[in-house]
Each structure stands twice: as C-alpha cells, then as structure tokens.
Design a protein around this motif. Sequence first.
Motif, mmCIF file in Angstrom:
data_model
loop_
_atom_site.group_PDB
_atom_site.id
_atom_site.type_symbol
_atom_site.label_atom_id
_atom_site.label_comp_id
_atom_site.label_asym_id
_atom_site.label_seq_id
_atom_site.Cartn_x
_atom_site.Cartn_y
_atom_site.Cartn_z
ATOM 1 N N UNK A 90 0.795 -1.090 -0.067
ATOM 2 C CA UNK A 90 0.088 0.072 -0.115
ATOM 3 C C UNK A 90 0.955 1.137 0.020
ATOM 4 N N UNK A 91 1.696 1.218 1.047
ATOM 5 C CA UNK A 91 2.996 2.250 0.910
ATOM 6 C C UNK A 91 3.472 2.644 -0.258
ATOM 7 N N UNK A 92 4.156 1.595 -0.801
ATOM 8 C CA UNK A 92 4.639 1.482 -2.466
ATOM 9 C C UNK A 92 3.892 2.207 -3.535
ATOM 10 N N UNK A 93 2.710 1.684 -3.323
ATOM 11 C CA UNK A 93 1.963 1.758 -4.417
ATOM 12 C C UNK A 93 1.125 3.264 -4.529
ATOM 13 N N UNK A 94 0.877 3.690 -3.174
ATOM 14 C CA UNK A 94 -0.043 4.913 -3.165
ATOM 15 C C UNK A 94 0.735 5.904 -2.277
ATOM 16 N N UNK A 95 1.752 5.704 -1.488
ATOM 17 C CA UNK A 95 2.514 6.623 -0.947
ATOM 18 C C UNK A 95 2.207 6.506 0.586
ATOM 19 N N UNK A 96 3.113 7.166 1.501
ATOM 20 C CA UNK A 96 2.904 7.147 2.910
ATOM 21 C C UNK A 96 1.584 7.821 3.580
ATOM 22 N N UNK A 97 1.147 8.924 2.807
ATOM 23 C CA UNK A 97 0.113 9.658 3.520
ATOM 24 C C UNK A 97 -1.018 8.754 3.287
ATOM 25 N N UNK A 98 -1.128 7.848 2.198
ATOM 26 C CA UNK A 98 -2.375 6.886 1.922
ATOM 27 C C UNK A 98 -2.213 6.072 3.076
ATOM 28 N N UNK A 99 -1.155 5.281 3.075
ATOM 29 C CA UNK A 99 -0.644 4.247 4.363
ATOM 30 C C UNK A 99 -1.106 4.795 5.657
ATOM 31 N N UNK A 100 -0.768 6.196 6.001
ATOM 32 C CA UNK A 100 -1.275 6.716 7.206
ATOM 33 C C UNK A 100 -2.598 6.708 7.338
ATOM 34 N N UNK A 101 -3.560 6.974 6.417
ATOM 35 C CA UNK A 101 -5.060 6.943 6.535
ATOM 36 C C UNK A 101 -5.515 5.423 6.477
ATOM 37 N N UNK A 102 -4.705 4.546 5.801
ATOM 38 C CA UNK A 102 -5.542 3.126 6.308
ATOM 39 C C UNK A 102 -5.049 2.807 7.470
ATOM 40 N N UNK A 103 -4.031 3.045 8.298
ATOM 41 C CA UNK A 103 -3.687 2.827 9.523
ATOM 42 C C UNK A 103 -4.609 3.429 10.468
ATOM 43 N N UNK A 104 -5.121 4.727 10.091
ATOM 44 C CA UNK A 104 -5.936 5.329 11.209
ATOM 45 C C UNK A 104 -7.438 4.694 10.912
ATOM 46 N N UNK A 105 -7.931 4.388 9.830
ATOM 47 C CA UNK A 105 -9.111 3.610 9.487
ATOM 48 C C UNK A 105 -8.867 2.457 10.180
ATOM 49 N N UNK A 106 -7.997 1.320 10.421
ATOM 50 C CA UNK A 106 -8.151 0.187 11.032
ATOM 51 C C UNK A 106 -8.015 0.629 12.369
ATOM 52 N N UNK A 107 -7.183 1.396 12.713
ATOM 53 C CA UNK A 107 -7.141 1.801 14.313
ATOM 54 C C UNK A 107 -8.543 2.116 14.696
ATOM 55 N N UNK A 108 -9.289 2.947 13.964
ATOM 56 C CA UNK A 108 -10.503 3.662 14.644
ATOM 57 C C UNK A 108 -11.368 2.310 14.601
ATOM 58 N N UNK A 109 -11.487 1.377 13.600
ATOM 59 C CA UNK A 109 -12.449 0.252 13.724
ATOM 60 C C UNK A 109 -12.318 -0.544 14.712
ATOM 61 N N UNK A 110 -10.958 -0.991 15.065
ATOM 62 C CA UNK A 110 -10.626 -1.619 15.854
ATOM 63 C C UNK A 110 -11.097 -1.445 17.450
ATOM 64 N N UNK A 111 -10.970 0.318 17.731
ATOM 65 C CA UNK A 111 -11.039 0.704 18.765
ATOM 66 C C UNK A 111 -12.809 0.811 19.078
ATOM 67 N N UNK A 112 -13.332 1.187 18.031
ATOM 68 C CA UNK A 112 -14.786 1.383 18.094
ATOM 69 C C UNK A 112 -15.549 0.096 18.393
ATOM 70 N N UNK A 113 -15.112 -1.015 17.662
ATOM 71 C CA UNK A 113 -15.853 -2.227 17.613
ATOM 72 C C UNK A 113 -15.397 -3.441 18.553
ATOM 73 N N UNK A 114 -13.907 -3.299 18.739
ATOM 74 C CA UNK A 114 -13.153 -4.196 19.604
ATOM 75 C C UNK A 114 -13.747 -4.524 20.963
ATOM 76 N N UNK A 115 -14.137 -3.817 21.607
ATOM 77 C CA UNK A 115 -14.847 -3.856 22.934
ATOM 78 C C UNK A 115 -13.588 -4.233 23.962
ATOM 79 N N UNK A 116 -12.702 -3.306 23.763
ATOM 80 C CA UNK A 116 -11.273 -3.659 24.707
ATOM 81 C C UNK A 116 -10.279 -2.672 24.679
ATOM 82 N N UNK A 117 -9.359 -2.932 25.241
ATOM 83 C CA UNK A 117 -8.076 -1.847 25.161
ATOM 84 C C UNK A 117 -7.563 -2.102 23.697
ATOM 85 N N UNK A 118 -7.232 -0.949 22.885
ATOM 86 C CA UNK A 118 -6.619 -1.442 21.527
ATOM 87 C C UNK A 118 -5.522 -0.275 21.448
ATOM 88 N N UNK A 119 -4.241 -0.749 21.518
ATOM 89 C CA UNK A 119 -3.008 -0.115 21.239
ATOM 90 C C UNK A 119 -2.251 0.046 20.160
#
Length: 345
Positions: A228-257
């Motif tokens: 993902x980083x190589x194909x679209x660049x690090x800014x897009x990679x950062x957005x993907x990380x934030x998307x996964x992080x937000x979904x894990x935190x909102x739906x995981x029902x536990x401490x997510x770090x």
Amino acid sequence: MASKAVDVRQATAGDRLFTRVGAFLSAHRLSPDPAHYAFAYEVIACPDGLIARRVAELTDGGVRLTARDIEQLGGAAIGGARPALPADGEMAADAATHEAMIERMLHQLDGFGDTVRIAHAEANDFGRDLARSAAQMRDVGADAGVEEISRLTAAMIERVQHAEAKLESTRRETEELRAALDEARGSARTDPLTELPNRRAFDEAFAALAPGARVAVAMCDIDHFKRINDSFGHPVGDRVIRTVARTLAEEGGCLVARYGGEEFAMLFEDVSIDEAVARIDRVRGHIGARRLRVRETGEPIGTVSFSAGITVGLAREGRAALVARADAALYGAKEQGRARTVAAA
C-alpha cells in the motif's frame, strides 16, 4: 588528495551500509548479536543474491521474519530480540518539550520562593516597627504612637495586598503548568497518528491488572501494508492505519493500542477466546467491506485486511510471555494466507 577522497567515499558507503543493517535488525526485532548481524549484512550487501530475494518474498506486505525463516535461510536465530526504537526526531522533540516544561517549572518555583521570602521579610519589618512604636507609647504616651501605628498599618496592608496579588499570579501559573504537564503525560501515552494508546500505555494497563486476572492478548498486523505504501505513498498508508485503528477501537470492545508501525495490540478482560476471536473477525469483515479510495484521485486502494494472533492466560504470566505467544500465532496467520485469526495452542 585523491586517496583522501576515496577514503571519504568508502567511509560514507560503509556508514550507509551499517545504518541499513541496523534498520533491518530493528524492523525484524533482532538483537544486535553477531549471528544476526552477519545474516542482515548478507541480505543488505547482496540485494540480488538468493537469500535477499527470498527474504523479500517472505516479508512482502511488511511481515517480519521468524526464527524459523532465518534458520531455513542458513542463518542463526538468537534470543533477545529488542523492540524498535522511536525515530530520532520524535525523541528529540519529546526531550525538547519536557526540558522546556522543566525550565518553566523551575522558573515558577524560583518566583514563588521569592514571593514568600519578600512576604516573610516584610512581616518581620512590620513586627519590628510595631515593637518600636509600642516602646515609644510607653515612654512618651499613647497619643504620640497612634499616628505612627496607623501609618505602619496602612503600609502593611498595602504590602499584604501586593503579596497576595503575586501569590495569586503564581497560583494561576502553577495551575497552567499542571494542566500542561497533565497534557504532556497523556501525550506520552498516546500515539499521535491514530490517537490510540501507545505501547507504553498498553504495557502500563497490563501491569495494573490483578495477578489472577484472566485475559486474552491479540496482536494484529495490516496485510500487505508495504505494498500500500509503495503503490500509493505514505500519506495514504497513514490513512489506512487510522481507518483500521478507529474500527478496532470502536468495535473491538477492549483496550486497543498501536504497538508500532502497522501493528496493534488488543487486551481483553474476562472474555472467552471464542468471543474475542469473533469480535476480531467481525472488525475484519467490516474493514474488508469498505471500498477505500485515494482521496485525491479516487483510485481504489483495494481490499484492506489484517491478520491476528491471539492467546489467553493469567496476568501473572507476564505481558512479554502473552505477547510473544500472540505474536507467534500472528505469524501463523500470515503463513496460512493472511486475513484470518489464529489462536495460540
């Protein structure tokens, strides 16, 4: 002169190679053991060699090498892997911020001390002046001392009011500093990209558990993140990380770090491993159902998924032991094709 130029170029090339070897060891959590260094040197110094090409295949998508991978490639896997360190810039920025706060605190403490010393000195002066006026009243008569006492009292009231104003100003500055320190304390435990708790916060939360607490620890890693980083660049990679992080935190029902890079740690309390696995799989399904695109161009990023490894145990076993088991299960998920959760035996 030409010889010196050659020496400089050789030294620079050697420094670059040394830096790349160190980065390789850090990325794969390998200790700086001579056996690990020799393996890393072979990979970095001979990028077109068979070992380097095989390493590239095994680590596609940001997967770290396992001990078995290294041994199968002819290397030796030695215990004592160390975690990756923060970037130099982040460490310098944190150090500068904390140093500035400490300097400000010392300045305020000096000011507070000066205010107390001045108030103490003025109170002593007022006491001596009153004692002198009392003696004058005894010697000359009460009427002679009344005017002097009134003057001293008015002056002391003015001094007290001035001291109170300075103390109030110091109190406000102290409150502001306390708020800034509280914010800095929170920042030290928060990942700036995702705003999730960071590794330090996760470790502290685990340490606070009762020894007999039954917990499940999961390690999650975004699949093919390097691609993902190589194909679209690090800014897009950062957005993907934030998307996964937000979904894990909102739906995981536990401490997510955010544990580092594209890796996340989850800490479940009083939850069966089946329930924890179901939650993780549900999050993966929701992320996979999204059609993520590059914001600027509308180009589709493709399906985003993550692999996870999970284990259960008692808190008294220690964070390191449970994370190691979950990490091993995560590698198993990667080897089985990614986009799945594997529970440690």
